[in-house]
Structure formats: structure tokens, C-alpha cells
Design a protein around this motif. Sequence first.
Motif, PDB file in Angstrom:
ATOM      1  N   UNK A 155       0.830  -1.214   0.000  1.00  0.00           N
ATOM      2  CA  UNK A 155       0.000   0.000   0.000  1.00  0.00           C
ATOM      3  C   UNK A 155       0.862   1.260   0.000  1.00  0.00           C
ATOM      4  N   UNK A 156       0.521   2.182  -0.893  1.00  0.00           N
ATOM      5  CA  UNK A 156       1.145   3.508  -0.898  1.00  0.00           C
ATOM      6  C   UNK A 156       0.027   4.526  -0.734  1.00  0.00           C
ATOM      7  N   UNK A 157       0.274   5.533   0.091  1.00  0.00           N
ATOM      8  CA  UNK A 157      -0.719   6.576   0.319  1.00  0.00           C
ATOM      9  C   UNK A 157      -0.259   7.847  -0.386  1.00  0.00           C
ATOM     10  N   UNK A 158      -1.130   8.427  -1.223  1.00  0.00           N
ATOM     11  CA  UNK A 158      -0.759   9.609  -2.013  1.00  0.00           C
ATOM     12  C   UNK A 158      -1.710  10.756  -1.705  1.00  0.00           C
ATOM     13  N   UNK A 159      -1.140  11.895  -1.328  1.00  0.00           N
ATOM     14  CA  UNK A 159      -1.988  13.059  -1.063  1.00  0.00           C
ATOM     15  C   UNK A 159      -1.337  14.306  -1.632  1.00  0.00           C
ATOM     16  N   UNK A 160      -2.094  15.395  -1.647  1.00  0.00           N
ATOM     17  CA  UNK A 160      -1.555  16.661  -2.159  1.00  0.00           C
ATOM     18  C   UNK A 160      -0.918  17.460  -1.035  1.00  0.00           C
ATOM     19  N   UNK A 161      -1.624  17.543   0.094  1.00  0.00           N
ATOM     20  CA  UNK A 161      -1.123  18.333   1.223  1.00  0.00           C
ATOM     21  C   UNK A 161      -1.229  17.490   2.493  1.00  0.00           C
ATOM     22  N   UNK A 162      -0.133  17.464   3.253  1.00  0.00           N
ATOM     23  CA  UNK A 162      -0.136  16.705   4.508  1.00  0.00           C
ATOM     24  C   UNK A 162       0.180  17.641   5.666  1.00  0.00           C
ATOM     25  N   UNK A 163      -0.407  17.331   6.820  1.00  0.00           N
ATOM     26  CA  UNK A 163      -0.042  18.026   8.057  1.00  0.00           C
ATOM     27  C   UNK A 163       0.911  17.105   8.823  1.00  0.00           C
ATOM     28  N   UNK A 164       1.875  17.677   9.540  1.00  0.00           N
ATOM     29  CA  UNK A 164       2.813  16.838  10.298  1.00  0.00           C
ATOM     30  C   UNK A 164       2.095  15.858  11.223  1.00  0.00           C
ATOM     31  N   UNK A 165       0.985  16.322  11.824  1.00  0.00           N
ATOM     32  CA  UNK A 165       0.232  15.473  12.764  1.00  0.00           C
ATOM     33  C   UNK A 165      -0.302  14.216  12.062  1.00  0.00           C
ATOM     34  N   UNK A 166      -0.778  14.390  10.820  1.00  0.00           N
ATOM     35  CA  UNK A 166      -1.346  13.264  10.073  1.00  0.00           C
ATOM     36  C   UNK A 166      -0.271  12.287   9.636  1.00  0.00           C
ATOM     37  N   UNK A 167       0.864  12.837   9.208  1.00  0.00           N
ATOM     38  CA  UNK A 167       1.962  11.968   8.765  1.00  0.00           C
ATOM     39  C   UNK A 167       2.429  11.118   9.948  1.00  0.00           C
ATOM     40  N   UNK A 168       2.573  11.774  11.097  1.00  0.00           N
ATOM     41  CA  UNK A 168       3.055  11.054  12.279  1.00  0.00           C
ATOM     42  C   UNK A 168       2.079   9.951  12.695  1.00  0.00           C
ATOM     43  N   UNK A 169       0.785  10.294  12.708  1.00  0.00           N
ATOM     44  CA  UNK A 169      -0.225   9.308  13.124  1.00  0.00           C
ATOM     45  C   UNK A 169      -0.263   8.126  12.158  1.00  0.00           C
ATOM     46  N   UNK A 170      -0.201   8.408  10.855  1.00  0.00           N
ATOM     47  CA  UNK A 170      -0.285   7.328   9.861  1.00  0.00           C
ATOM     48  C   UNK A 170       0.961   6.441   9.928  1.00  0.00           C
ATOM     49  N   UNK A 171       2.115   7.078  10.103  1.00  0.00           N
ATOM     50  CA  UNK A 171       3.362   6.292  10.160  1.00  0.00           C
ATOM     51  C   UNK A 171       3.437   5.461  11.430  1.00  0.00           C
ATOM     52  N   UNK A 172       2.874   6.009  12.512  1.00  0.00           N
ATOM     53  CA  UNK A 172       2.906   5.267  13.773  1.00  0.00           C
ATOM     54  C   UNK A 172       2.003   4.039  13.703  1.00  0.00           C
TER      55      UNK A 172
END
Length: 209
Positions: A155-172
Motif C-alpha cells: 500500500x502507498x498513500x498519495x496526497x496533495x497536502x499533509x499536516x505533520x500530525x497526520x503523517x506522524x499518526x499514519x506512520x505510527x
Amino acid sequence: MGKFEVLDHPLIQHKLTLIRDKNCSTKEFREIVNEISTLMAYEVSRDMPLQDVEVETPMGKTIKKQISGKKVAIVPILRAGLGMVDGMAELLPVARIGHIGMYRDEETLKPTEYFVKLPSDISERQIFVVDPMLATGGSAIMAVDALKKRGARDIKFCCLVAAPEGVEALRETHPDIDIYTAALDEKLNDDGYIVPGLGDAGDRLFGTK
Ligand code: URA
């Protein structure tokens, strides 16, 4: 740990700036999201496996590369993810399209799953989950949960704009998946919107309010 990449190609950056503008019309917004998605498809497919094949040119036979058999699926998170499908499919025309329906409860900001329809062989496919905004990460996490529950592995997740909070939560929560974004913005505001962001991607794509 999966990759985290900001796709800083000048064309992607330029087009993203155009759609951040609050005066960008619905028509332009939709067209440019389409274009950015095609450019992103080029970038995120860089590590697709190749295989040797024999080809006969007018000068004779040779062994050259071709994309190997791995099948692809594009899975938009409804509704804003729909805006990225056609652009991605332009470069990945044999991709099957799955759909995951999530809505964000306006008060709790929690995502709720209401629709999942995927190709039956989803476990064998390389999957590109698309959603323009990675904000709290809630919908992305639930979408990946929904895919994994049905056997998805790549699975690869592709977005246009990310917030640091979202990246951290998804990676965790899902450290194995790769995340690609056109921009990593500053933060989330108290309403769960990305700042500076581009506003509500679904409303801007579909002209709703
Ligand atoms: N969803 C959007 O469409 N925009 C944001 O800024 C955050 C979530």
C-alpha cells in the motif's frame, strides 16, 4: 519503515500553488488536481518492478525492460479522493479502481467507514490510496485498516497536502506503508483543517459548501 516523500518536482509545486489560491475556480481546481495526480503517478510508480522481455526492432532482436506483472489498484477515499483518480489512471490505465467511503463527523472529527468496494484480488495488487488532504490521519488510518482487513499488503498513500500530525499518526499506526505528498504544511487548526492548506478539498473539487 515505509518511505515518506515530498514530491518537489517544480511542476507539482507550481500547480499546487495555483490551487491553494482561494480564487481558483472549481473548474480550474478540478483540472489542476487532475494534472498534479498524473505527475504524482509518474513519481510514485518509480519503484515498479520491471522484467526482461524480448523485442524485435527493425534492426533485430534485443532484450529490454517492461513493467512486470504486478497488478495495480487505485483506491480513492470518498469523496475528495475521487478528484485524483482520473489523473493517476492516465498513467496507470490498467489499474482497477476500488472505493472506500469515509465521512468525517463534523463534531468529533472522527472518520466513519460507510462503503468499501475493492477488486476481489486486492491482496495481489499494488495499491495507491488517494486522498488530497492528510490532516489528522484518521481517514487514512481507517482506509488502510479496511484494506489490510481484506488482505491488502502493498500500500502507498498519495496526497496533495499533509499536516505533520497526520503523517506522524499514519506512520505510527501503519509503519509499513509509503506516504507521498506534494507538500508538508505547517499544522492543523482547531477545526482539523490544514494550515495554510487549500481549504476543504471536497468542496473545492465539487463546488459544494
Ligand atoms: N480535509 C480537507 O479537505 N481540508 C483540510 O484542510 C483538512 C481535511
